[in-house]
Enzyme design. Structure first.
Site, PDB file in Angstrom:
ATOM      1  N   CYS A  43       0.838  -1.190   0.000  1.00  0.00           N
ATOM      2  CA  CYS A  43       0.000   0.000   0.000  1.00  0.00           C
ATOM      3  C   CYS A  43       0.883   1.255   0.000  1.00  0.00           C
ATOM      4  O   CYS A  43       1.989   1.246   0.520  1.00  0.00           O
ATOM      5  CB  CYS A  43      -0.914   0.007   1.221  1.00  0.00           C
ATOM      6  SG  CYS A  43      -2.070   1.404   1.238  1.00  0.00           S
ATOM      7  N   ASP A  45       0.422   3.782   1.693  1.00  0.00           N
ATOM      8  CA  ASP A  45       0.380   4.358   3.043  1.00  0.00           C
ATOM      9  C   ASP A  45       1.791   4.633   3.578  1.00  0.00           C
ATOM     10  O   ASP A  45       2.655   3.746   3.564  1.00  0.00           O
ATOM     11  CB  ASP A  45      -0.367   3.381   3.975  1.00  0.00           C
ATOM     12  CG  ASP A  45      -0.753   4.037   5.303  1.00  0.00           C
ATOM     13  OD1 ASP A  45       0.146   4.546   6.004  1.00  0.00           O
ATOM     14  OD2 ASP A  45      -1.950   4.024   5.634  1.00  0.00           O
ATOM     15  N   ARG A  47       2.913   4.785   6.386  1.00  0.00           N
ATOM     16  CA  ARG A  47       3.308   4.040   7.582  1.00  0.00           C
ATOM     17  C   ARG A  47       3.801   2.628   7.276  1.00  0.00           C
ATOM     18  O   ARG A  47       4.135   1.869   8.185  1.00  0.00           O
ATOM     19  CB  ARG A  47       2.132   3.974   8.557  1.00  0.00           C
ATOM     20  CG  ARG A  47       1.681   5.338   9.056  1.00  0.00           C
ATOM     21  CD  ARG A  47       0.319   5.260   9.709  1.00  0.00           C
ATOM     22  NE  ARG A  47      -0.721   4.855   8.753  1.00  0.00           N
ATOM     23  CZ  ARG A  47      -2.007   4.694   9.076  1.00  0.00           C
ATOM     24  NH1 ARG A  47      -2.391   4.876  10.326  1.00  0.00           N
ATOM     25  NH2 ARG A  47      -2.880   4.341   8.164  1.00  0.00           N
ATOM     26  N   HIS A  99      -2.251  -4.013   4.976  1.00  0.00           N
ATOM     27  CA  HIS A  99      -2.036  -3.599   6.366  1.00  0.00           C
ATOM     28  C   HIS A  99      -3.367  -3.288   7.030  1.00  0.00           C
ATOM     29  O   HIS A  99      -4.268  -2.725   6.405  1.00  0.00           O
ATOM     30  CB  HIS A  99      -1.094  -2.386   6.445  1.00  0.00           C
ATOM     31  CG  HIS A  99      -1.664  -1.127   5.860  1.00  0.00           C
ATOM     32  ND1 HIS A  99      -2.125  -0.100   6.647  1.00  0.00           N
ATOM     33  CD2 HIS A  99      -1.876  -0.748   4.584  1.00  0.00           C
ATOM     34  CE1 HIS A  99      -2.570   0.867   5.859  1.00  0.00           C
ATOM     35  NE2 HIS A  99      -2.439   0.508   4.601  1.00  0.00           N
ATOM     36  N   CYS A 102      -6.082  -0.006   6.851  1.00  0.00           N
ATOM     37  CA  CYS A 102      -5.876   0.543   5.508  1.00  0.00           C
ATOM     38  C   CYS A 102      -7.036   1.479   5.131  1.00  0.00           C
ATOM     39  O   CYS A 102      -8.197   1.054   5.072  1.00  0.00           O
ATOM     40  CB  CYS A 102      -5.753  -0.581   4.492  1.00  0.00           C
ATOM     41  SG  CYS A 102      -5.427   0.014   2.818  1.00  0.00           S
TER      42      CYS A 102
HETATM   43 CO    CO Z   1      -3.486   1.171   2.984  1.00  0.00          CO
END
Ligand code: CO
Length: 211
Positions: A43, A45, A47, A99, A102
């Site tokens: 992803c 993302d 993080r 994750h 998400c």
């Molecule tokens: Co995500």
């Protein structure tokens, strides 16, 4: 505002110094070429940084990231990355890593119109439709979202197996394993979903190409 981005450039200079102190040939060696064993599909993302959470260094992992780690069959970006990774770099493992928490998956659980991204989230909604009996039975919304994240990863593993790129590699007896993992942003632990595909036998028959 100015300062925040300049920090990245000074960080970079410090990083170069640190790398050269440990290995004076670090960059020269990398400049010769790459032979990564892994393709990471994760992803976007911020993080979930692929190298950091897996302790891998530059040169070890070919990386593709998008919202909710999707394998969309009409996505030229994904297909080009996959083709290069499998046919040229000959990676041995493809890892789809979702994750918990998400944002893409959580947005796909809702019914609000969000704009352009709805066209992307629809692919995730298709996963929900395939598994709606299991997901609808989970009353706790957080738990339902967590399971949805897992099922989404499983479906992306299957979607990879469906591609001619992966099936042709298997046909040529090229070692290629596809794994489904989920990273927990709450504790940093990666969970292996044990949905590893190692050959066409792992794929529903309707998707098999006859050779
Ligand atoms: Co995500």
């Amino acid at each position: 505002m100015e300062k925040t981005y300049k920090r990245l450039l000074s960080n970079n200079k410090r990083w170069v110094v640190k790398q050269l102190r440990t290995d004076p040939n670090f960059f020269e060696d990398l400049a010769k070429g790459q032979q990564p064993e892994y393709l990471w599909i994760g992803c976007s993302d911020s993080r979930v940084p692929a190298n950091q959470i897996t302790g891998t260094t530059p040169g070890e992992m070919f990386v593709h990231r998008n919202i909710a780690n999707m394998v969309v069959h009409s996505d030229m970006n994904l297909l080009s990355v996959l083709s290069y990774a499998v046919e040229v770099l000959k990676v041995k493992h493809i890892i789809v890593c979702g994750h918990y928490g998400c944002g893409g998956v959580i947005a796909a659980m809702g019914n609000k119109q969000l704009g352009l991204i709805d066209n992307w989230l629809r692919h995730i909604k298709d996963v929900y439709r395939l598994h709606h009996l299991e997901l609808d039975a989970i009353t706790d919304e957080t738990q339902r979202a967590r399971r949805f994240v897992e099922l989404n990863v499983v479906e992306q593993v299957i979607d990879l197996g469906k591609t001619s790129i992966v099936q042709n590699a298997w046909q040529k007896k090229q070692p290629l394993h596809i794994h489904g993992w989920v990273y927990d942003i709450h504790d940093g632990i990666i969970k292996d979903l044990d949905v590893t595909f190692t050959g066409v036998k792992d794929l529903p028959a309707i998707y098999h190409f006859s050779h």
